[in-house]
Design an enzyme around this catalytic site. Structure first.
Site, PDB file in Angstrom:
ATOM      1  N   ASP A 153       0.862  -1.031  -0.008  1.00 40.61           N
ATOM      2  CA  ASP A 153       0.009   0.005  -0.029  1.00 40.61           C
ATOM      3  C   ASP A 153       0.788   1.143  -0.047  1.00 40.61           C
ATOM      4  OD1 ASP A 153      -2.867   0.813   0.031  1.00 40.61           O
ATOM      5  OD2 ASP A 153      -2.107   1.930   1.912  1.00 40.61           O
ATOM      6  N   SER A 154       0.680   2.119  -0.933  1.00 38.53           N
ATOM      7  CA  SER A 154       1.523   3.300  -0.959  1.00 38.53           C
ATOM      8  C   SER A 154       0.795   4.450  -1.496  1.00 38.53           C
ATOM      9  CB  SER A 154       2.802   2.757  -2.145  1.00 38.53           C
ATOM     10  OG  SER A 154       1.837   2.560  -3.523  1.00 38.53           O
TER      11      SER A 154
END
Length: 200
Positions: free
Chosen positions: A68-69
Site C-alpha cells: 500500500d503506497s
C-alpha cells in the site's frame, strides 16, 4: 520462493518483479480476488498492506505479498496519504491537478512517497516493511513516464520529475525499492519461517 502478488495493479507488478526476480523470488500474478471483497479499512499504509496480503494468503493458502503506497504532502499532511489513489475520485491526472491547485499559494512543497510491503502467511503470520522517497512537488505536470503522482514529484537531488526520469531511475530509488530492500535484508528470516514453521 514463490509468492502470490496480491494486487491487480500491473504497474506495481512490473516494478516489483524487476526488483525481486534477481533474488530468486517469483511473483505469481494469476491469483485474483474481486477488489470489492477487500475493504481497506486501515488508517495507515502498513495496515492496508496487511489487510490485502492476509486476504490473498487465506484465500489461496499460499504466501502473499501486498503493498500500500501513496504520497504525503507536508503542507496538507496527512493528505493525500492513504487516500492517494482516490484523492480526487477521478484518476491520476485529476489527482495531480488537484494537488497543484491546492499548493498554488503555498511555499512549502515538500513531499514524500511512502510504501508499505506486507508478506502474509496462511497461518496469520505477517512481516511488514516500509520505504520512503523524499522530494518536492513540481509547479506543473512534467513527463509522461510512470504512473500516479510521478509527473509532479521531484526526488531530492534532482530537477526532473519521476515522470521525466523514467523506470530505470525509479526502480533504483523509489519508495517501493526501499521497502523491498528492507524485505530482502530480512529474507532469510522469512524463508526460515516458511521452511521450518509454516511448512512443518
Amino acid at each position: 520462493m514463490d509468492i502470490i502478488f496480491a494486487s491487480n495493479n500491473y504497474h506495481k507488478f512490473i516494478e516489483m518483479e524487476s526488483i525481486l526476480k534477481p533474488h530468486q523470488i517469483t511473483l505469481l500474478k494469476d491469483f485474483q480476488i474481486d477488489e470489492k471483497e477487500i475493504i481497506e479499512s486501515g488508517l495507515t499504509f502498513e495496515a492496508n498492506a496487511q489487510i490485502k496480503a492476509r486476504a490473498f494468503a487465506k484465500r489461496f493458502n499460499q504466501v502473499a505479498i501486498a503493498d500500500d503506497s501513496g504520497i504525503i504532502i507536508e503542507a496538507i499532511s496527512p493528505l493525500p496519504g492513504i487516500y492517494s489513489k482516490r484523492y480526487s475520485g477521478l484518476g491520476d491526472t485529476v489527482n495531480n491537478i488537484k494537488v497543484l491547485d491546492v499548493l498554488k499559494n503555498k511555499e512549502n512543497r515538500q513531499a514524500r512517497f511512502v510504501c508499505a510491503i506486507a508478506i502474509a502467511f496462511p497461518d496469520g503470520k505477517i512481516f511488514t516493511y516500509v520505504g520512503n522517497m523524499l522530494g518536492n512537488i513540481a509547479l506543473n505536470l512534467k513527463g509522461s513516464m510512470g504512473f500516479g503522482y510521478d509527473p509532479i514529484f521531484i526526488p531530492d537531488g534532482k530537477q526532473e520529475t519521476l515522470g521525466e526520469l523514467g523506470s530505470t531511475y525509479k526502480d533504483e530509488h523509489s519508495h517501493r525499492r526501499h521497502a523491498l530492500n528492507n524485505f530482502l535484508e530480512a529474507k532469510d528470516e522469512i524463508i526460515d519461517y516458511w521452511r521450518y514453521t509454516w511448512k512443518k
